[in-house]
Design a protein around this motif. Sequence first.
Motif, short mmCIF file in Angstrom:
data_model
loop_
_atom_site.label_atom_id
_atom_site.label_comp_id
_atom_site.label_asym_id
_atom_site.label_seq_id
_atom_site.Cartn_x
_atom_site.Cartn_y
_atom_site.Cartn_z
N SER A 189 0.82 -1.21 0.00
CA SER A 189 0.00 0.00 0.00
C SER A 189 0.85 1.26 0.00
O SER A 189 1.36 1.70 1.04
CB SER A 189 -0.92 -0.02 1.23
OG SER A 189 -1.75 1.12 1.25
N GLU A 190 1.05 1.83 -1.20
CA GLU A 190 1.62 3.17 -1.36
C GLU A 190 0.88 3.83 -2.52
O GLU A 190 0.52 3.15 -3.49
CB GLU A 190 3.11 3.10 -1.67
CG GLU A 190 3.99 2.59 -0.55
CD GLU A 190 5.46 2.59 -0.95
OE1 GLU A 190 6.17 3.52 -0.54
OE2 GLU A 190 5.87 1.66 -1.68
N ALA A 220 1.91 6.54 1.93
CA ALA A 220 1.43 5.30 2.52
C ALA A 220 0.03 5.47 3.12
O ALA A 220 -0.85 4.63 2.92
CB ALA A 220 2.41 4.82 3.58
N LEU A 221 -0.17 6.55 3.83
CA LEU A 221 -1.46 6.76 4.50
C LEU A 221 -2.59 6.94 3.50
O LEU A 221 -3.68 6.37 3.67
CB LEU A 221 -1.37 7.98 5.43
CG LEU A 221 -2.65 8.28 6.23
CD1 LEU A 221 -3.02 7.13 7.15
CD2 LEU A 221 -2.46 9.58 7.03
N THR A 224 -3.46 3.50 2.09
CA THR A 224 -4.09 2.60 3.06
C THR A 224 -5.52 3.04 3.36
O THR A 224 -6.41 2.20 3.53
CB THR A 224 -3.23 2.51 4.33
OG1 THR A 224 -1.96 1.94 3.97
CG2 THR A 224 -3.87 1.66 5.39
N LYS A 225 -5.76 4.34 3.40
CA LYS A 225 -7.14 4.81 3.58
C LYS A 225 -8.02 4.40 2.41
O LYS A 225 -9.17 3.98 2.60
CB LYS A 225 -7.15 6.34 3.76
CG LYS A 225 -6.69 6.80 5.13
CD LYS A 225 -6.81 8.32 5.28
CE LYS A 225 -6.54 8.75 6.70
NZ LYS A 225 -6.65 10.22 6.88
N VAL A 240 -2.65 -5.79 5.21
CA VAL A 240 -1.82 -4.67 4.80
C VAL A 240 -0.36 -5.01 5.13
O VAL A 240 0.01 -5.17 6.29
CB VAL A 240 -2.24 -3.37 5.51
CG1 VAL A 240 -1.52 -2.18 4.87
CG2 VAL A 240 -3.75 -3.16 5.43
N VAL A 243 3.68 -2.36 7.03
CA VAL A 243 3.26 -1.01 7.43
C VAL A 243 4.47 -0.30 8.04
O VAL A 243 5.13 -0.82 8.95
CB VAL A 243 2.08 -1.06 8.40
CG1 VAL A 243 1.74 0.34 8.90
CG2 VAL A 243 0.87 -1.69 7.71
N THR A 245 4.61 3.31 8.82
CA THR A 245 4.38 4.65 9.36
C THR A 245 3.51 4.62 10.61
O THR A 245 2.58 3.82 10.73
CB THR A 245 3.70 5.58 8.33
OG1 THR A 245 2.31 5.23 8.22
CG2 THR A 245 4.36 5.47 6.97
N ASP A 247 1.50 7.01 11.23
CA ASP A 247 0.22 7.56 10.78
C ASP A 247 -0.74 6.42 10.39
O ASP A 247 -1.93 6.43 10.75
CB ASP A 247 0.44 8.48 9.58
CG ASP A 247 1.55 9.48 9.79
OD1 ASP A 247 1.25 10.68 9.89
OD2 ASP A 247 2.71 9.05 9.86
N GLU A 248 -0.22 5.45 9.64
CA GLU A 248 -1.06 4.31 9.27
C GLU A 248 -1.48 3.50 10.49
O GLU A 248 -2.61 3.00 10.55
CB GLU A 248 -0.30 3.39 8.32
CG GLU A 248 -0.13 3.92 6.91
CD GLU A 248 0.77 2.99 6.13
OE1 GLU A 248 0.26 2.19 5.33
OE2 GLU A 248 2.01 3.07 6.32
N LEU A 252 -5.16 2.43 11.29
CA LEU A 252 -5.52 1.01 11.27
C LEU A 252 -6.04 0.55 12.63
O LEU A 252 -6.98 -0.26 12.69
CB LEU A 252 -4.32 0.17 10.85
CG LEU A 252 -3.95 0.29 9.37
CD1 LEU A 252 -2.55 -0.25 9.11
CD2 LEU A 252 -4.98 -0.44 8.50
#
Length: 454
Positions: A189-190, A220-221, A224-225, A240, A243, A245, A247-248, A252
């Motif tokens: 996820s990027e 990345a965020l 993933t969103k 996922v 991961v 970050t 932030d993720e 999550l």
Amino acid sequence: MPQTPFDLILKNATTLVPNPSGPGLIEAGIDVAIRDKRIAKIGADLKESANKILDLKGLHLLPGVIDSQVHFREPGLTHKEDLETGTRSAVLGGVTTIFEMPNTAPSTTTQEAFEDKLHRAQNRCHANYAFYMGAAAENASELKKLELLPHCSGVKIFMGSSTGNLLVDKDETLETILRSGHRRVIVHSEDEARMRERRHIATDSQDVHMHPVWRDAESALISTKRLIALARKTGRKVHVLHVSTGDEMDFLQEQKAQVAMDDITVEVLPQHLTLFAPDCYDRLKNYAQQNPPIREKRHMDRIWKALLDGTVDVIGSDHAPHTREEKDRPYPQSPSGMPGVQTLVPIMLNHVNNGRLSLTHFTQLVTENPRRIFGVKNKGRIEVGYDADFTVVDMKKQRTIENSWIASRCGWTPFDGMKVQGWPTHTIIAGEVIMENDTVILPHRGQGVDFETR
């Protein structure tokens, strides 16, 4: 009538078994008896006869470690790695089972390509194996059939470009893929659009320190969103990968609280738990380059928090070797990725010995959780009837990880020179000791892994 002897009894180890009074694992003084490649009996101080008894006094007996993310480069890229060298590296590191990724050449997107991998694996793999089917626009409608092929570990999506050509970055295609089938989808996820816009950061600087600036936390965020929104819209279970970050992890953790257990699962890597910027780029230069990048320590600290609070479900290695010649190219022409299947266990055992997490928790993340999340049949726990796959470790043994120990064809590790405590001493597959004390003694015993697909 006298009882038939067991094939093997593993005695005197501290054994990690399911907690009889609740979730998780416990350490117990339990012997394990094996017959016909399966666990036949467990109990304290077994007295029955056996053709062979292996005394593991002072050692810990874990269920066979499952590395659910490796890239072994066969077919097409075998100058970097192949199934033989990759699985040799696995069993030397105490890993009994691997799930291999589809970004080979050609990509694993058809039944023909998938079955070619199975043919190549037969009688060559040292560890047990399964393969992911790659998702692409051209096979999206076929995935519901392809995901049911024997020894298929699931469907892999690349939302951000990496090694290979399996990019899927359009929401319409992603939704079609998520609606085609029911098994768990595994996702890199990027956000490709943001990374394209920011590519100039890498090319202008020609400095690997800018790798996590180019492929930033926001890339990345955003991705993933998007992924989680589509997964919830379609009702598809997603995993996922790697991961990287904080932030993720915040996002999550919040999302996982709103869905059924295991609808959203999360993987992290030993390198994101061990290395951080800028230090790793100062020391390792392009050899620290991977996707998604290794980031600043604040991200590493938040990933550790997520591991300890239960947001993280699985640790995988993302073993992704490249040759020294390739890694020595000027950044960003240098490829992203590093080997890791052989170092996963010792790196994480060192964290256990340093008090970062418990041995039971680490074991859960690489055995019981992958077993449950991916629907692995008969592997991932020490229980009567399960396959006799085990990882034996010496929690007191101190070693220095060295490039010369690495069996991968690439011949290097980012952890060269790192002193660790905790080391795999035996790898046991189907009741046979495959690796003992850094030597593969019974080669090519790996078999295809079976899954619950309904």
